[in-house]
Design an enzyme around this catalytic site. Structure first.
Site, short mmCIF file in Angstrom:
data_model
loop_
_atom_site.label_atom_id
_atom_site.label_comp_id
_atom_site.label_asym_id
_atom_site.label_seq_id
_atom_site.Cartn_x
_atom_site.Cartn_y
_atom_site.Cartn_z
N ARG A 137 0.86 -1.21 0.00
CA ARG A 137 0.00 0.00 0.00
C ARG A 137 0.88 1.24 0.00
O ARG A 137 1.84 1.33 0.76
CB ARG A 137 -0.89 -0.02 1.25
CG ARG A 137 -1.82 1.17 1.33
CD ARG A 137 -2.67 1.11 2.58
NE ARG A 137 -3.69 0.07 2.52
CZ ARG A 137 -4.32 -0.42 3.59
NH1 ARG A 137 -4.02 0.03 4.79
NH2 ARG A 137 -5.24 -1.35 3.46
N ARG A 256 -3.40 2.72 17.21
CA ARG A 256 -4.34 2.21 16.20
C ARG A 256 -4.19 3.02 14.93
O ARG A 256 -3.48 4.03 14.90
CB ARG A 256 -5.78 2.37 16.76
CG ARG A 256 -6.85 1.47 16.12
CD ARG A 256 -6.60 0.02 16.37
NE ARG A 256 -7.73 -0.83 16.00
CZ ARG A 256 -7.86 -1.47 14.86
NH1 ARG A 256 -6.95 -1.34 13.90
NH2 ARG A 256 -8.90 -2.27 14.64
N LYS A 257 -4.90 2.60 13.87
CA LYS A 257 -4.91 3.39 12.64
C LYS A 257 -5.50 4.77 12.90
O LYS A 257 -6.27 4.95 13.87
CB LYS A 257 -5.71 2.67 11.55
CG LYS A 257 -7.21 2.69 11.78
CD LYS A 257 -7.97 1.76 10.85
CE LYS A 257 -7.98 2.20 9.41
NZ LYS A 257 -9.00 1.46 8.61
N GLY A 523 -16.57 -6.78 1.94
CA GLY A 523 -16.55 -8.23 2.17
C GLY A 523 -16.80 -8.68 3.59
O GLY A 523 -17.06 -9.86 3.83
N CYS A 528 -14.44 -1.58 4.80
CA CYS A 528 -13.47 -0.82 3.99
C CYS A 528 -14.17 -0.24 2.76
O CYS A 528 -13.74 0.78 2.22
CB CYS A 528 -12.34 -1.72 3.55
SG CYS A 528 -11.51 -2.54 4.90
N GLY A 529 -15.23 -0.91 2.31
CA GLY A 529 -16.00 -0.41 1.16
C GLY A 529 -17.09 0.56 1.60
O GLY A 529 -17.93 0.97 0.78
FE1 SRM Z 1 -9.65 -1.41 5.46
C1 SRM Z 1 -8.43 -3.79 7.52
C2 SRM Z 1 -8.40 -2.97 2.81
C3 SRM Z 1 -10.20 1.38 3.61
C4 SRM Z 1 -11.67 -0.19 7.92
N1 SRM Z 1 -8.54 -3.07 5.22
C5 SRM Z 1 -8.13 -3.90 6.21
C6 SRM Z 1 -7.16 -4.94 5.67
C7 SRM Z 1 -5.78 -4.40 5.88
C8 SRM Z 1 -7.32 -6.32 6.35
C9 SRM Z 1 -6.29 -7.31 5.91
O1 SRM Z 1 -5.25 -7.42 6.55
O2 SRM Z 1 -6.51 -7.99 4.93
C10 SRM Z 1 -7.58 -4.95 4.18
C11 SRM Z 1 -6.51 -5.28 3.18
C12 SRM Z 1 -7.11 -6.03 2.02
C13 SRM Z 1 -6.30 -5.93 0.78
O3 SRM Z 1 -5.60 -6.92 0.43
O4 SRM Z 1 -6.41 -4.94 0.07
C14 SRM Z 1 -8.20 -3.57 4.04
N2 SRM Z 1 -9.25 -0.85 3.60
C15 SRM Z 1 -8.83 -1.68 2.62
C16 SRM Z 1 -8.89 -1.02 1.25
C17 SRM Z 1 -7.80 -1.46 0.30
C18 SRM Z 1 -10.28 -1.29 0.64
C19 SRM Z 1 -10.35 -0.95 -0.83
O5 SRM Z 1 -10.50 -1.90 -1.61
O6 SRM Z 1 -10.25 0.20 -1.21
C20 SRM Z 1 -8.83 0.46 1.69
C21 SRM Z 1 -7.43 0.98 1.80
C22 SRM Z 1 -7.40 2.44 2.14
C23 SRM Z 1 -6.02 3.03 2.07
O7 SRM Z 1 -5.59 3.34 0.96
O8 SRM Z 1 -5.38 3.20 3.11
C24 SRM Z 1 -9.47 0.36 3.07
N3 SRM Z 1 -10.69 0.31 5.73
C25 SRM Z 1 -10.88 1.29 4.81
C26 SRM Z 1 -11.89 2.19 5.26
C27 SRM Z 1 -12.46 3.35 4.45
C28 SRM Z 1 -11.86 4.68 4.73
O9 SRM Z 1 -10.74 4.79 5.28
O10 SRM Z 1 -12.52 5.65 4.38
C29 SRM Z 1 -12.32 1.74 6.49
C30 SRM Z 1 -13.45 2.33 7.35
C31 SRM Z 1 -13.04 3.63 7.93
C32 SRM Z 1 -12.22 3.51 9.18
O11 SRM Z 1 -11.12 2.97 9.17
O12 SRM Z 1 -12.70 3.97 10.18
C33 SRM Z 1 -11.55 0.56 6.78
N4 SRM Z 1 -9.98 -1.89 7.40
C34 SRM Z 1 -10.89 -1.30 8.23
C35 SRM Z 1 -10.88 -1.98 9.48
C36 SRM Z 1 -11.72 -1.61 10.73
C37 SRM Z 1 -11.01 -0.57 11.54
C38 SRM Z 1 -11.31 -0.62 13.00
O13 SRM Z 1 -11.16 0.43 13.67
O14 SRM Z 1 -11.63 -1.67 13.54
C39 SRM Z 1 -9.94 -3.03 9.37
C40 SRM Z 1 -9.56 -4.06 10.45
C41 SRM Z 1 -8.54 -3.52 11.38
O15 SRM Z 1 -7.96 -2.45 11.20
O16 SRM Z 1 -8.31 -4.23 12.35
C42 SRM Z 1 -9.41 -2.94 8.04
FE1 SF4 Z 2 -11.09 -7.20 3.70
FE2 SF4 Z 2 -11.82 -4.75 4.41
FE3 SF4 Z 2 -13.18 -6.01 2.54
FE4 SF4 Z 2 -13.29 -6.84 5.11
S1 SF4 Z 2 -14.08 -4.95 4.31
S2 SF4 Z 2 -13.12 -8.07 3.25
S3 SF4 Z 2 -11.20 -6.34 5.79
S4 SF4 Z 2 -11.04 -5.39 2.42
#
Ligand code: SRM
Ligand code: SF4
Length: 613
Positions: A137, A256-257, A523, A528-529
């Site tokens: 990323r 955290r993030k 998913g 994330c979507g």
């Molecule tokens: Fe996300 C975790 C993908 C935007 C909330 N997210 C993950 C992981 C890293 C989980 C994993 O290890 O597999 C996913 C990686 C999958 C992959 O192979 O791509 C993943 N998140 C994504 C992306 C790629 C989705 C997409 O297809 O666009 C986005 C990457 C953004 C970036 O460029 O940095 C992405 N994730 C988001 C968003 C949307 C946003 O930021 O507007 C959210 C909700 C907003 C938020 O964070 O408050 C989001 N992702 C999460 C969470 C739940 C966070 C929490 O506080 O619990 C996780 C799980 C975690 O962090 O433990 C997570």
């Molecule tokens: Fe993976 Fe985020 Fe999609 Fe869940 S919402 S399947 S953590 S990319």
């Protein structure tokens, strides 16, 4: 953005002259024992300086009290104490060298590095789906890239094959490279740094990509140009001022993030209401000076989905104020937020613990302590001159610059093949001075296209009938967003991107709608979507369906459907599912969605020979 390829050379030099900087200092930790390599235990001593780079560790910035809490905290906290994340790039270089020379294989990499610590370099091992291969990323402040970078992404991933070697535009206006192997990572990192980009501190407990206005500088309804602020904040969090290298240890051990979004117009293309810090442009009611209201704590997760709250803070729209306010909030978050329960470690919980007014007082005191002359004021009233309709980003639109247009191109679900990356690069070189803008809807915009060249652009083969890339996409397919899903993400309950692309085309062929309908796929409940902000959100979840052969109900891939999320000034999160347990099978889901489109969004059955747009 204050960074050049020079930093890489320095980093490599630091890495190779590491012993000269060794300086491990015991902390006041009491009663903490354990091995430094295990995820489950914190070390007896905390490194103040990473031996190999001479950089201070992320942990060295924490007060003793926070270190004590981290030491008793969750396994990730212990891993961060055990070995510094902000110098993890050195591990990548070392592992890669060994793998290349044949003295080790990827599966001999220390587990804590493989699955946790390399995330600080933006490398996420896709252990469940593609063992030995990583998603890398990046950080793309304000979502602005160029043709050379797009070609570089294509070159990086092409060798991993059609299935695995792809590039994704993310929901944070960012880029992810797929298929990456450790042995190739140093060249990719060096290539990124030479192109003024980085992957460092883009994942795990880091400040994520700075989201800004995709129309910055080219829109006559712009209130604030967000580019300078996104770049400045990107430097604050990921540029080490001491060594001028990427990765700022000061923010290398966050609990955290942390998400920051800066909006540039009333459209709120940046989604300020679902970020930890959201800056909403609004002029000061008395002085007329342009500035930002600060909204805080918006986030989505399995445990809780929360819309940002008004913090009653306003700051002027100048670089010093934006950086200082963000730094103050980050410092408080870093040192005081939860370190045990990761579900409660997002900013919202800390703001609630303080109470909004007390949090504001703490931030104001912190800002003043920096002595930079920055003042935090009270939130200013939002404009009252009637409702504002969020404008479309896809298609051809006039810019504020006479004779120039912006052209928004659909990238279905943000997924790009190497060829498509190169196609976009070619279009950018020919029509937009090499510039490409990414959107949180996972699409691209070519800015500054001469009006006189728009016709030629629209006739390009790469935007033709047979291409996935489209300027004149329908209202449904043009507004479909999807997270990564089961193809690569180990947390996914369902596959998303391929279904999202297929079903949006199917819906487009069945119904007509008279406005953009935003259908988001995610998913799993991490969202994330961002399904809660969608008109229609589809989240992976359990479902049962009759098995025709056995006559019994059986578990099948399914979803929960959310309806009625809103974005822009009138933002609203759809928190409760509209329907649950819907099988994903096209013959079930498509009629279900058609019903929702008709009942809730006024869709009509498609007339033969008539397209919605
Ligand atoms: Fe996300 C975790 C993908 C935007 C909330 N997210 C993950 C992981 C890293 C989980 C994993 O290890 O597999 C996913 C990686 C999958 C992959 O192979 O791509 C993943 N998140 C994504 C992306 C790629 C989705 C997409 O297809 O666009 C986005 C990457 C953004 C970036 O460029 O940095 C992405 N994730 C988001 C968003 C949307 C946003 O930021 O507007 C959210 C909700 C907003 C938020 O964070 O408050 C989001 N992702 C999460 C969470 C739940 C966070 C929490 O506080 O619990 C996780 C799980 C975690 O962090 O433990 C997570
Ligand atoms: Fe993976 Fe985020 Fe999609 Fe869940 S919402 S399947 S953590 S990319």
């Amino acid at each position: 953005v204050g960074f050049s390829g020079k930093g890489v050379v320095l980093a490599a030099a630091l890495a190779s002259s590491c012993n000269a900087f060794t300086q491990t200092t015991p902390t006041s930790l009491s009663g903490v024992t354990g091995s430094s390599s295990a995820l489950s235990a914190a070390p007896a001593t905390i490194e103040q300086v990473d031996k190999r780079t001479g950089k201070p560790t992320g942990t060295s910035f924490l007060p003793g009290e926070a270190i004590d809490r981290a030491a008793k905290g969750n396994p990730i906290e212990k891993a961060k104490l055990a070995k510094d994340g902000t110098s993890a790039f050195v591990d990548v270089y070392e592992y890669a060298a060994k793998i290349r020379e044949g003295s080790m294989t990827w599966d001999e990499v220390e587990k804590a590095d493989l699955n946790t610590r390399l995330k600080f370099v933006g490398m996420l091992h896709r252990d469940k789906r593609t063992p030995g291969q990583f998603m890398m990323r990046l950080k793309v402040p304000n979502g602005i890239v160029n043709a050379d970078q797009m070609r570089f992404y294509a070159d990086c991933v092409e060798k991993y094959g059609e299935e695995r070697g792809v590039v994704d535009i993310t929901t944070r206006q960012n880029i992810q490279l797929r298929g990456v192997k450790i042995e190739d990572a140093p060249d990719i990192i060096d290539g990124l740094h030479a192109r003024n980009q980085t992957s460092f501190q883009s994942a795990l407990d880091s400040v994520r990509n700075m989201v800004g206005n995709p129309l910055a500088g080219i829109d006559d309804m712009e209130l604030v140009d967000t580019r300078e602020f996104c770049n400045a904040l990107n430097d604050l969090v990921s540029l080490d001022p001491e060594t001028n290298t990427r990765g700022n240890p000061k923010w290398g051990n966050l609990p955290r993030k942390f998400n920051i979004a800066i909006s540039g117009s009333r459209d709120d293309y940046a989604h300020t209401h679902i970020n930890d810090i959201g800056l909403v442009p609004v002029a000061h009611a008395e002085t007329g000076e342009m500035g930002f209201n600060v909204v805080l704590g918006g986030y989505m997760s399995i445990k809780r989905v929360a819309e940002s709250i008004d913090s009653n803070m306003w700051i002027p729209a100048d670089r010093e104020s934006v950086v200082t306010l963000s730094e103050a909030i980050l410092r408080i978050f870093r040192d005081e937020s939860e370190r045990k329960d990761r579900q409660k470690a997002r900013l919202m919980w800390l703001v609630e613990k303080y109470g909004v007014e007390d949090f504001k007082a703490a931030v104001t005191k912190e800002v003043e302590s920096y002595g930079r002359g920055v003042t935090v004021g009270d939130a200013q009233p939002l404009p009252t001159d009637g409702p504002f309709e969020r404008r479309e980003l896809l298609g051809v639109h006039a810019q504020k610059q006479e004779g120039k247009s912006r052209v928004g191109i659909l990238v279905p679900t943000g997924r790009l093949s190497p060829k498509e990356c190169r196609d976009i690069a070619d279009l950018a070189d020919e029509y937009s001075g090499g510039e490409v803008r990414l959107t949180v809807e996972q699409n691209v915009i070519l800015p500054n296209v001469d009006d006189g060249k728009v016709k030629a652009l629209l006739k390009e083969d790469s935007l033709g009938q047979d291409s996935r890339l489209k300027v004149n996409a329908g209202f449904i397919e043009g507004n479909t967003v999807s997270c990564t899903g089961a193809q690569f993400c180990g947390l996914a309950l369902i596959e998303t991107k391929s279904h999202a692309e297929d079903i949006s085309k199917k819906l487009e062929s069945l119904v007509d709608v008279d406005r953009p309908i935003r259908i988001h796929w995610t998913g799993c409940p991490n969202s994330c979507g961002q399904v809660q902000v969608a008109d229609i959100g589809i989240m992976g979840g359990p479902a049962r369906q009759l098995n025709e052969e056995t006559g019994k109900m059986m578990a099948v891939p399914g979803c929960k459907i959310f309806v009625g999320g809103r974005i822009g000034e009138d933002a609203h999160l759809a928190l409760e599912p509209y329907k649950e347990g819907v099988p994903l099978a096209e013959e079930v889901l498509v009629p279900e969605l058609v019903e929702i489109l008709k009942n809730e969004f006024g869709a009509k059955d498609k007339k033969r020979g008539f397209r919605s747009k």
